[in-house]
Scaffold this motif. Structure first.
Motif, PDB file in Angstrom:
ATOM      1  N   LEU A  87     -19.908   2.216 -19.548  1.00  0.00           N
ATOM      2  CA  LEU A  87     -18.937   2.378 -20.624  1.00  0.00           C
ATOM      3  C   LEU A  87     -17.553   2.521 -20.008  1.00  0.00           C
ATOM      4  N   PRO A  88     -16.507   2.094 -20.714  1.00  0.00           N
ATOM      5  CA  PRO A  88     -15.151   2.270 -20.182  1.00  0.00           C
ATOM      6  C   PRO A  88     -14.785   3.743 -20.110  1.00  0.00           C
ATOM      7  N   ASP A  89     -13.835   4.065 -19.240  1.00  0.00           N
ATOM      8  CA  ASP A  89     -13.349   5.440 -19.158  1.00  0.00           C
ATOM      9  C   ASP A  89     -12.828   5.879 -20.524  1.00  0.00           C
ATOM     10  N   PRO A  90     -13.134   7.088 -20.952  1.00  0.00           N
ATOM     11  CA  PRO A  90     -12.661   7.536 -22.270  1.00  0.00           C
ATOM     12  C   PRO A  90     -11.179   7.891 -22.265  1.00  0.00           C
ATOM     13  N   ILE A  91     -10.449   7.346 -23.222  1.00  0.00           N
ATOM     14  CA  ILE A  91      -9.059   7.706 -23.453  1.00  0.00           C
ATOM     15  C   ILE A  91      -9.019   8.492 -24.764  1.00  0.00           C
ATOM     16  N   VAL A  92      -8.591   9.731 -24.707  1.00  0.00           N
ATOM     17  CA  VAL A  92      -8.585  10.607 -25.878  1.00  0.00           C
ATOM     18  C   VAL A  92      -7.172  10.703 -26.428  1.00  0.00           C
ATOM     19  N   GLU A  93      -7.036  10.433 -27.727  1.00  0.00           N
ATOM     20  CA  GLU A  93      -5.725  10.457 -28.374  1.00  0.00           C
ATOM     21  C   GLU A  93      -5.808  11.172 -29.716  1.00  0.00           C
ATOM     22  N   GLU A  94      -4.655  11.636 -30.198  1.00  0.00           N
ATOM     23  CA  GLU A  94      -4.599  12.315 -31.491  1.00  0.00           C
ATOM     24  C   GLU A  94      -4.733  11.319 -32.640  1.00  0.00           C
ATOM     25  N   GLU A  95      -4.168  10.127 -32.465  1.00  0.00           N
ATOM     26  CA  GLU A  95      -4.221   9.077 -33.481  1.00  0.00           C
ATOM     27  C   GLU A  95      -5.135   7.963 -32.986  1.00  0.00           C
ATOM     28  N   PRO A  96      -5.889   7.321 -33.903  1.00  0.00           N
ATOM     29  CA  PRO A  96      -6.809   6.263 -33.467  1.00  0.00           C
ATOM     30  C   PRO A  96      -6.081   5.043 -32.947  1.00  0.00           C
ATOM     31  N   GLU A  97      -6.605   4.470 -31.878  1.00  0.00           N
ATOM     32  CA  GLU A  97      -6.106   3.213 -31.317  1.00  0.00           C
ATOM     33  C   GLU A  97      -6.946   2.116 -31.940  1.00  0.00           C
ATOM     34  N   GLU A  98      -6.331   1.307 -32.816  1.00  0.00           N
ATOM     35  CA  GLU A  98      -7.121   0.370 -33.612  1.00  0.00           C
ATOM     36  C   GLU A  98      -7.110  -1.049 -33.074  1.00  0.00           C
ATOM     37  N   ASP A  99      -6.205  -1.362 -32.114  1.00  0.00           N
ATOM     38  CA  ASP A  99      -6.160  -2.746 -31.644  1.00  0.00           C
ATOM     39  C   ASP A  99      -7.293  -3.051 -30.677  1.00  0.00           C
ATOM     40  N   VAL A 100      -7.652  -2.082 -29.833  1.00  0.00           N
ATOM     41  CA  VAL A 100      -8.743  -2.291 -28.882  1.00  0.00           C
ATOM     42  C   VAL A 100      -9.654  -1.055 -28.918  1.00  0.00           C
ATOM     43  N   GLU A 252     -20.193  20.955 -20.633  1.00  0.00           N
ATOM     44  CA  GLU A 252     -21.635  21.171 -20.708  1.00  0.00           C
ATOM     45  C   GLU A 252     -22.086  22.286 -19.760  1.00  0.00           C
ATOM     46  N   ALA A 253     -23.371  22.564 -19.779  1.00  0.00           N
ATOM     47  CA  ALA A 253     -23.912  23.708 -19.035  1.00  0.00           C
ATOM     48  C   ALA A 253     -23.648  23.623 -17.539  1.00  0.00           C
ATOM     49  N   ASP A 254     -23.531  22.388 -17.002  1.00  0.00           N
ATOM     50  CA  ASP A 254     -23.279  22.243 -15.563  1.00  0.00           C
ATOM     51  C   ASP A 254     -21.798  22.388 -15.216  1.00  0.00           C
ATOM     52  N   GLY A 255     -20.980  22.706 -16.212  1.00  0.00           N
ATOM     53  CA  GLY A 255     -19.556  22.897 -15.981  1.00  0.00           C
ATOM     54  C   GLY A 255     -18.738  21.620 -16.043  1.00  0.00           C
ATOM     55  N   GLU A 256     -19.415  20.492 -16.182  1.00  0.00           N
ATOM     56  CA  GLU A 256     -18.725  19.201 -16.211  1.00  0.00           C
ATOM     57  C   GLU A 256     -18.363  18.815 -17.643  1.00  0.00           C
ATOM     58  N   LEU A 257     -17.361  17.949 -17.768  1.00  0.00           N
ATOM     59  CA  LEU A 257     -16.964  17.442 -19.077  1.00  0.00           C
ATOM     60  C   LEU A 257     -17.870  16.306 -19.522  1.00  0.00           C
ATOM     61  N   GLN A 258     -17.858  16.061 -20.817  1.00  0.00           N
ATOM     62  CA  GLN A 258     -18.607  14.960 -21.410  1.00  0.00           C
ATOM     63  C   GLN A 258     -17.840  14.492 -22.639  1.00  0.00           C
ATOM     64  N   SER A 259     -17.750  13.186 -22.831  1.00  0.00           N
ATOM     65  CA  SER A 259     -17.095  12.670 -24.037  1.00  0.00           C
ATOM     66  C   SER A 259     -18.133  12.006 -24.930  1.00  0.00           C
ATOM     67  N   LYS A 280     -15.466   9.177 -14.260  1.00  0.00           N
ATOM     68  CA  LYS A 280     -14.735   8.611 -15.383  1.00  0.00           C
ATOM     69  C   LYS A 280     -14.061   9.657 -16.247  1.00  0.00           C
ATOM     70  N   LEU A 281     -14.253  10.920 -15.900  1.00  0.00           N
ATOM     71  CA  LEU A 281     -13.741  12.002 -16.746  1.00  0.00           C
ATOM     72  C   LEU A 281     -12.672  12.839 -16.046  1.00  0.00           C
ATOM     73  N   GLY A 282     -12.405  12.548 -14.782  1.00  0.00           N
ATOM     74  CA  GLY A 282     -11.465  13.350 -14.022  1.00  0.00           C
ATOM     75  C   GLY A 282     -10.093  13.443 -14.641  1.00  0.00           C
ATOM     76  N   HIS A 283      -9.620  12.326 -15.253  1.00  0.00           N
ATOM     77  CA  HIS A 283      -8.273  12.333 -15.836  1.00  0.00           C
ATOM     78  C   HIS A 283      -8.174  13.239 -17.053  1.00  0.00           C
ATOM     79  N   LEU A 284      -9.316  13.619 -17.648  1.00  0.00           N
ATOM     80  CA  LEU A 284      -9.289  14.495 -18.825  1.00  0.00           C
ATOM     81  C   LEU A 284      -9.053  15.949 -18.455  1.00  0.00           C
ATOM     82  N   HIS A 285      -9.258  16.295 -17.186  1.00  0.00           N
ATOM     83  CA  HIS A 285      -9.008  17.670 -16.752  1.00  0.00           C
ATOM     84  C   HIS A 285      -7.520  17.992 -16.824  1.00  0.00           C
TER      85      HIS A 285
END
Length: 285
Positions: A87-100, A252-259, A280-285
């Motif tokens: 899966l592509p790296d998750p990009i989290v935003e406040e508003e939905p990205e509708e073009d892609v 999660e329980a292992d201390g790691e992030l999950q999207s 793939k989640l490092g940038h979310l920290h």
């Protein structure tokens, strides 16, 4: 290079960086790789004869796209040996990205690098075929054919039913609550009969090696997960839109992030996309 020239180069590049990251990420699906391509473009910009460049944005977009085309060749080899679903790296935003959206990015994976570039540059970023041709070093007629072929392949990745933003947020919140508490009745009411789970652990963390398909299989998985959540916990870090889809990030329980991102059609969840690979989640920290 004189300090003033370096400062001028940096000053002209900085406003364009977000746009270039946007292009590179949609080409590659990787935040780290996108940042690397843009940084390489910056290095080349520093060494270029900038006085001869009439349109810096077009020049840099062309540079980034060509770097991404080269990168896609090695990325395809990595995909072939990738452990489990990619899966592509998750990009989290406040508003939905509708073009892609995330489903569209997965559809783009089936294209050749040139098809992908032509489609993104023309259909997503709105460039004319003359500019697309100059960017990927093909004639305009060939670019039209590339984009047309790409359009046919990715049509199924376009959302057929746009989800009202607030409704999407509410569904994601309800999904988080039901899945973590083990309220399978509430969870089941949100799921389509053909719902699926796609989990990307990349061989770094536990995740299903193949997509989990169908209502019964998805409910069974969540029944097992709920017991783990109740025992070890799963904390909500952030809710929002992940690659255009409503979702949330948890610790999660292992201390790691999950999207977790939810694809919704007709008010029902038709696909659940979970990224667990820590790379793939490092940038979310």
């Amino acid at each position: 290079m004189a300090d003033s020239a370096k400062e001028d180069a940096a000053a002209s590049f900085a406003p364009l960086r977000p746009k270039l990251i946007r292009v590179a990420y949609r080409m590659l699906g990787s935040v780290t790789d996108a940042e690397d391509m843009v940084q390489e473009a910056f290095i080349r910009w520093m060494g270029a004869d900038r006085s001869a460049v009439r349109e810096p944005e077009a020049f840099l977009r062309r540079t980034v796209t060509r770097l991404c085309l080269d990168q896609l060749k090695s990325a395809r080899l990595k995909r072939e040996t990738y452990v489990g679903p990619w899966l592509p790296d998750p990009i989290v935003e406040e508003e939905p990205e509708e073009d892609v959206t995330l489903p569209l990015m997965l559809a783009l994976e089936r294209l050749s690098p040139l098809e992908r570039a032509a489609f993104l540059l023309h259909d997503v970023f709105g460039l004319g075929f003359e500019e697309v041709a100059a960017t990927i070093d093909r004639d305009p007629a060939a670019c039209r054919q590339l984009a047309a072929r790409a359009r046919t392949h990715v049509r199924e990745g376009r959302p057929r039913f746009q989800v009202e933003q607030q409704r999407g947020v509410e569904l994601a919140q309800a999904f988080f609550t039901a899945s973590r508490s083990g309220d399978l009745k509430a969870l089941g009411a949100m799921l389509a009969s053909d719902v699926s789970i796609h989990a990307d652990g990349g061989g770094k963390r536990s995740a299903a090696m193949h997509p989990i398909l169908g209502f019964d299989a998805v409910i069974k998985v969540h029944e097992q997960l709920a017991a783990l959540f109740r025992k070890h916990g799963s904390d909500l870090v952030r809710a929002g839109f992940i690659n255009g889809l409503p979702g949330f990030v948890t610790r999660e329980a292992d201390g790691e992030l999950q999207s977790t991102a939810l694809e919704i059609e007709d008010g029902k969840v038709v696909a659940i996309y979970i990224v667990r690979n820590p790379d793939k989640l490092g940038h979310l920290h």
